[in-house]
Design an enzyme around this catalytic site. Structure first.
Site, PDB file in Angstrom:
ATOM      1  N   ASP A   1       6.007  25.929 -32.847  1.00  0.00           N
ATOM      2  CA  ASP A   1       4.700  26.847 -33.207  1.00  0.00           C
ATOM      3  C   ASP A   1       4.752  25.953 -34.341  1.00  0.00           C
ATOM      4  O   ASP A   1       4.926  25.761 -35.292  1.00  0.00           O
ATOM      5  CB  ASP A   1       5.374  28.248 -33.745  1.00  0.00           C
ATOM      6  CG  ASP A   1       6.316  28.355 -32.412  1.00  0.00           C
ATOM      7  OD1 ASP A   1       5.800  29.122 -31.544  1.00  0.00           O
ATOM      8  OD2 ASP A   1       6.947  29.929 -32.943  1.00  0.00           O
TER       9      ASP A   1
ATOM     10  N   ASP B   1       3.669  38.742 -23.232  1.00  0.00           N
ATOM     11  CA  ASP B   1       4.238  38.855 -24.735  1.00  0.00           C
ATOM     12  C   ASP B   1       4.856  40.406 -24.013  1.00  0.00           C
ATOM     13  O   ASP B   1       3.355  41.437 -24.214  1.00  0.00           O
ATOM     14  CB  ASP B   1       3.804  38.723 -25.335  1.00  0.00           C
ATOM     15  CG  ASP B   1       3.777  37.146 -26.047  1.00  0.00           C
ATOM     16  OD1 ASP B   1       4.168  36.514 -25.481  1.00  0.00           O
ATOM     17  OD2 ASP B   1       3.242  37.037 -26.611  1.00  0.00           O
TER      18      ASP B   1
END
Lengths: 200, 271
Positions: free
Chosen positions: B11, B134
């Protein structure tokens, strides 16, 4: 010099950098410097994408490439590059190059498509391209169609994914790999290094 | 035999010079983890099968940083690289591929304009087109014909797609969306459980199975990995092709090599 054909199909950055790790004179060949191919000791046709796009985009290079193949200079065809060596593909309507007899067909319905990830080879016969490689070595594959050579002698290694399919083929100075050596970490660079050895 | 893939996720905050790897806890709190290409090289050494770079702070100015990070990584590490976050248009995808990425992952932009999935797949191939989903559990008391209801240990629920990095919800049914993106040409789904992300409680096996059952493309399970056992379970109990994890690798709780040894010892086929 080993020439990498830049015909707009795939990740040239990786194949160029990968080859550079094992060889000091890779050169990108476009339509603008295509005459340089005459001095190549080896040629790589990389490839990501669809069969018909690959055939069409290679057209400006076909005359030069056919001459190279005829001159005994080793040529390595990667992924979709390997598939266009055959006569025809279920994926497209264009005619294949027919340098290795056989067809390209869709992966069976009982597996997830694309065949994506690391898979190990099953060596079928000796080839300098796979010197030092064993059945325990993994390579990165990503494809939805696979090659079916009509002559088993052209199959150097297979891989199991729903069916036992051709992973590496060769005929005279023509070499095809279904996997991506430039994405297969150390073992992939080893195969590229073997190809450099074949070229010298 | 095709090996199950272990994918560390980096990330990235590309808002700082050179970019850095961070890890969000439940998509909110952020901790510092390292320089992207250094971590990438370390993961390669440890036997990672692929790398995913997620730009968690995607904005226009930062795209150059992303390209730089991918170029630096791709010139040194020879494995598949995926870029996600900040891919809004075909042009963003092209920029990532030119920098050396092999796949792009789209979430928000695809939910806003689903044709983007077709466009990326057509131009760059399905293998290069990953859709990130997601998904968050929405428990229900009664059947709802408009939703795909799944029986879970905790009760009946459907799964809602979120976007904008988990900050907003769409009302879109994740199970239906998965089928749609496959039809539109996606070559792979990266499935993150919003309920589990950052918790280290393990993957949402029920969500992962539900998606795997509905599509024929590879599914990467993500969200909740805290132990090697969690990765074993997601491969044992679902048909996921890959498992993605961030913090257990970044903070060196386990190396990828250790995880793979553990998986091999437990009968999971890994490289």
């Amino acid at each position: 010099m080993i020439a990498i054909i830049d015909y707009g199909m795939g990740n040239l950055f990786s194949i160029y950098n990968g080859l550079k790790r094992v060889y000091d004179r890779p050169m990108l060949i476009t339509v603008d410097n295509i005459t340089d191919i005459a001095s190549a000791e080896g040629v790589i046709v990389p490839g990501v994408g669809a069969f018909d796009d690959c055939i069409r985009n290679l057209k400006p290079f076909s005359e030069a490439l056919i001459e190279v193949v005829g001159s005994d200079v080793p040529v390595l065809w990667i992924c979709i590059g390997m598939q266009i060596l055959f006569d025809a593909s279920e994926e497209g309507n264009e005619k294949g190059w027919g340098l290795i007899p056989g067809d390209v067909v869709r992966l069976p319905a009982n597996v997830r498509v694309p065949h994506m990830g690391w898979n190990n080879l099953h060596l079928q016969r000796h080839s300098e391209l796979l010197d030092g490689i064993t059945d325990a070595d993994y390579f990165y594959f990503v494809h939805s169609y696979y090659c079916v050579p009509s002559d088993d002698d052209n199959t150097v290694a297979t891989v199991e994914y729903g069916v036992e399919l051709a992973a590496v083929v060769s005929k005279d100075n023509v070499y095809g790999v279904q996997f991506h050596p430039e994405k297969s970490s150390k073992k992939g660079l080893h195969v590229l290094s073997n190809f450099v050895g074949v070229c010298k | 035999m095709l090996a199950k893939r272990i994918i560390p996720c980096l990330d990235c905050d590309f808002g700082v010079p050179g970019g850095r790897v961070v890890k969000g806890i439940e998509f909110k709190q952020i901790r510092y983890a390292g320089i992207p290409w250094d971590l990438a090289a370390e993961y390669d050494e440890q036997g990672a099968d692929e790398l995913v770079f997620l730009d968690i702070t995607a904005s226009h100015e930062r795209r150059e940083t992303m390209a730089h990070v991918i170029e630096k990584t791709a010139s040194n590490v020879f494995m598949p690289l995926t870029v996600g976050g900040g891919i809004h248009r075909l042009e963003d995808a092209r920029r990532a591929f030119n920098a050396g990425a092999d796949k792009v992952s789209v979430n928000t932009a695809a939910l806003k304009n689903s044709k983007l999935v077709n466009d990326i797949a057509r131009r760059f191939g399905s293998q290069a087109c990953m859709v990130a989903i997601d998904a968050k559990r929405r428990y229900v008391r009664s059947e709802d014909a408009a939703r795909e209801i799944i029986e879970t240990k905790e009760g009946k629920c459907w799964f809602e797609c979120s976007f904008y990095g988990g900050r907003k919800f769409t009302g879109v049914d994740a199970l239906k969306w998965a089928i749609e993106v496959e039809e539109r040409g996606a070559g792979e789904i990266m499935l993150t459980s919003m309920d589990r992300d950052g918790t280290k409680d393990g993957f949402d096996l029920e969500l992962t199975s539900a998606i795997c059952d509905r599509v024929n493309i590879p599914v990467i399970a993500s969200g909740g990995c805290g132990l090697p056992e969690h990765i074993k379970d997601v491969f044992k109990f679902t048909d996921a092709s890959a498992a993605l994890a961030a913090s257990i690798f970044h903070y060196k709780e386990y190396t990828i090599r250790e995880v793979k040894q553990y998986l091999k010892a437990n009968g999971i086929h890994v490289r």
